[in-house]
Scaffold this motif. Sequence first.
Motif, PDB file in Angstrom:
ATOM      1  N   MET A  88       0.733  -1.266  -0.026  1.00  0.00           N
ATOM      2  CA  MET A  88       0.006   0.089   0.037  1.00  0.00           C
ATOM      3  C   MET A  88       0.836   1.159  -0.149  1.00  0.00           C
ATOM      4  SD  MET A  88      -3.265  -1.062   2.469  1.00  0.00           S
ATOM      5  CE  MET A  88      -4.419  -2.279   2.017  1.00  0.00           C
ATOM      6  N   PRO A  89       1.617   1.547  -1.089  1.00  0.00           N
ATOM      7  CA  PRO A  89       2.529   2.658  -0.909  1.00  0.00           C
ATOM      8  C   PRO A  89       1.664   3.915  -1.164  1.00  0.00           C
ATOM      9  CG  PRO A  89       2.657   1.553  -3.053  1.00  0.00           C
ATOM     10  CD  PRO A  89       1.787   0.692  -2.394  1.00  0.00           C
ATOM     11  N   MET A  90       2.233   5.025  -0.542  1.00  0.00           N
ATOM     12  CA  MET A  90       1.626   6.390  -0.768  1.00  0.00           C
ATOM     13  C   MET A  90       2.362   7.017  -2.126  1.00  0.00           C
ATOM     14  SD  MET A  90      -0.369   6.800   1.640  1.00  0.00           S
ATOM     15  CE  MET A  90      -0.367   8.694   1.765  1.00  0.00           C
ATOM     16  N   LYS A  91       1.875   7.611  -2.873  1.00  0.00           N
ATOM     17  CA  LYS A  91       2.082   8.146  -4.301  1.00  0.00           C
ATOM     18  C   LYS A  91       1.248   9.446  -4.501  1.00  0.00           C
ATOM     19  CE  LYS A  91       3.693   5.916  -6.970  1.00  0.00           C
ATOM     20  NZ  LYS A  91       5.159   6.121  -7.719  1.00  0.00           N
ATOM     21  N   ASP A  92       1.786  10.295  -5.558  1.00  0.00           N
ATOM     22  CA  ASP A  92       0.996  11.335  -6.143  1.00  0.00           C
ATOM     23  C   ASP A  92       0.943  11.074  -7.619  1.00  0.00           C
ATOM     24  OD1 ASP A  92       3.227  12.660  -7.354  1.00  0.00           O
ATOM     25  OD2 ASP A  92       3.745  13.253  -5.365  1.00  0.00           O
ATOM     26  N   THR A  93       1.657   9.922  -8.221  1.00  0.00           N
ATOM     27  CA  THR A  93       1.599   9.569  -9.587  1.00  0.00           C
ATOM     28  C   THR A  93       1.802   8.301  -9.781  1.00  0.00           C
ATOM     29  OG1 THR A  93       2.894  11.996  -9.827  1.00  0.00           O
ATOM     30  CG2 THR A  93       2.775  10.314 -11.734  1.00  0.00           C
ATOM     31  N   LEU A  94       0.944   7.523 -10.470  1.00  0.00           N
ATOM     32  CA  LEU A  94       0.770   6.197 -10.545  1.00  0.00           C
ATOM     33  C   LEU A  94       0.700   6.109 -12.294  1.00  0.00           C
ATOM     34  CD1 LEU A  94       0.676   3.372  -9.262  1.00  0.00           C
ATOM     35  CD2 LEU A  94      -1.771   3.770  -9.063  1.00  0.00           C
ATOM     36  N   ASN A  95       1.452   4.903 -12.624  1.00  0.00           N
ATOM     37  CA  ASN A  95       1.435   4.529 -14.187  1.00  0.00           C
ATOM     38  C   ASN A  95       0.489   3.409 -14.081  1.00  0.00           C
ATOM     39  OD1 ASN A  95       2.238   4.514 -16.945  1.00  0.00           O
ATOM     40  ND2 ASN A  95       3.598   2.873 -16.453  1.00  0.00           N
ATOM     41  N   VAL A  96      -0.612   3.511 -14.982  1.00  0.00           N
ATOM     42  CA  VAL A  96      -1.638   2.723 -15.098  1.00  0.00           C
ATOM     43  C   VAL A  96      -1.604   2.019 -16.689  1.00  0.00           C
ATOM     44  CG1 VAL A  96      -4.088   2.140 -15.005  1.00  0.00           C
ATOM     45  CG2 VAL A  96      -3.208   4.100 -13.830  1.00  0.00           C
ATOM     46  N   ARG A  97      -1.198   0.831 -16.719  1.00  0.00           N
ATOM     47  CA  ARG A  97      -0.632   0.318 -18.007  1.00  0.00           C
ATOM     48  C   ARG A  97      -1.799  -0.097 -18.777  1.00  0.00           C
ATOM     49  NH1 ARG A  97       4.622  -3.241 -17.580  1.00  0.00           N
ATOM     50  NH2 ARG A  97       3.448  -3.838 -19.399  1.00  0.00           N
ATOM     51  N   PRO A  98      -1.830  -0.527 -20.102  1.00  0.00           N
ATOM     52  CA  PRO A  98      -2.965  -1.016 -20.641  1.00  0.00           C
ATOM     53  C   PRO A  98      -3.541  -2.324 -19.967  1.00  0.00           C
ATOM     54  CG  PRO A  98      -1.183  -0.289 -22.325  1.00  0.00           C
ATOM     55  CD  PRO A  98      -0.719  -0.366 -21.096  1.00  0.00           C
ATOM     56  N   GLY A  99      -4.948  -2.447 -19.708  1.00  0.00           N
ATOM     57  CA  GLY A  99      -5.547  -3.470 -19.308  1.00  0.00           C
ATOM     58  C   GLY A  99      -5.547  -3.598 -17.705  1.00  0.00           C
ATOM     59  N   GLU A 100      -4.785  -2.521 -17.232  1.00  0.00           N
ATOM     60  CA  GLU A 100      -4.865  -2.448 -15.728  1.00  0.00           C
ATOM     61  C   GLU A 100      -5.814  -1.754 -15.087  1.00  0.00           C
ATOM     62  OE1 GLU A 100       0.194  -3.189 -14.681  1.00  0.00           O
ATOM     63  OE2 GLU A 100      -0.565  -1.160 -14.636  1.00  0.00           O
TER      64      GLU A 100
END
Length: 502
Positions: A439-451
């Motif tokens: 459960m990492p804390m982030k402000d930017t997250l890469n959402v790849r195709p199909g995810e």
Amino acid sequence: MRNKGKIVALFTALSLFTAACSMPGEMQGMGGKGNQEHNASAIELKGEKPAEAKKSGDTFELMAKKSSLETANGEKWPTWSYNGSSPGPTIRVKEGEMVRVRLKNTLPEPVTIHWHGLPVPNRMDGVPGVTQNSVEPGKTFTYEFKATVPGTYWYHSHQKSADQVERGLYGTVIVDPKKAEKVDRDYTLVLDEWNRPGKKGGHGEMGHGGVMNHHMDYDVFTINGGTYPNVPPIEVNRGDRVKLRLVNAGYQTHHIHVHGHDVKVTHMDGQPVNQPPSFRDQLIPVSPGERYEVELIANNPGNHIVESHDSESAAAGMKVPIRYQGVSRDGVDTAAGQMQLPVLNTARYGKEQRGGFKVDDSFDEEIKADLGEGMDHPNMKMVYTINGKTFDESEPFQVKKGDKVKLRMENTGRQNHPMHLHGHFFQVIRKNGKPVNSMPMKDTLNVRPGESYEIAFEADNPGDWMFHCHDLHHAADGMATLLKYKGYKSFKPDPNAPNEPE
């Protein structure tokens, strides 16, 4: 650039073409081969360690101006910058410090500064037409905020950002914690991609690639504005504890390998990782807008490198030596660059964050964001959408202060979408329907195709906030919307101001 008109499904040929455009990055996401050996005839740019910004009294001064990058043979490539370099100067402050930055614009276009990842007050967020009017040529604007959260961040223009960031209008921000970290060496490595002058992108000046197929057009991958072997080395003494701050200011994910050492990722997007384990010979996937703080102990004297394992030949320039004091500079450890290496699974890295959200928590607001692609047939161009709509047509997400919010993102298209939420940190709680252990804390997250991802955050910073893809070409072509707080008194932009927030 804004996009209007009916959005329709992509026809088959265009879909196949788009898929081909994104294949190199996707292959690397599965553990790609290391980059090619350095070619002496390749484009070479001189890199420099980013300077620290200086204060005038209690105020940092940043000037948006025309500048250049210099090749090894003395050729000047025109860019835009803050204070004459790309990256611009590092603004380094202490946790709890009041920060004042005066921006002066000497460029022929309006600009702003957005403080990427920093939870600043809404009026200081730097989005023209949403939180302020753009700073027109010859004008100034002073940003003022308290540096409340330690970590690695960056700043960039948010006016016509796909164009202005690609020209070089960015720099880094480091907020040191009140309790100093025990490190002996601290290096910031800013990753970016460029094109030669005259190619697509950057309006004839140096810049990123074209809109539809820009990832495959890049000529040069850089670290701190330079290419190997012209990037200043990471100098260490045996036994040093070394921090590497990886910042991706470009539009492509870069898979970074630290040779010859056990490393651990201590922070993601400025937020600490709980009990990070050490690893060796895994690739750290740094997506657009993301920051990773990597720590190593210099216990293996020799000539090693930090490099990108991307498949494009331009990646030969994205590496920097690790140089031990007193060790011969002959030879560089490149053998591991030709290995097939696994990619670090950041969704399974470290232990569960203490005191955060739980997968089975109840939420006051649940929001969905379907990340899609379509075709603007009248203009014969791609558009990128959130819930089927481009920015001009989008319906803002609505929250109240104090709400616990769950946002579900699903990528139904064929390209990566590194999604960035302004003004907030969020916690990743599910990936593809399964709980995320760390459960990492982030402000930017890469959402790849199909995810798909589910993220959770507390609505604790009232304002009108952008939520958009940080492949900024995608944002310019529609993949953006607003998170609006109910009852917040929105900024009233000047209708005559040249505001272009995407």
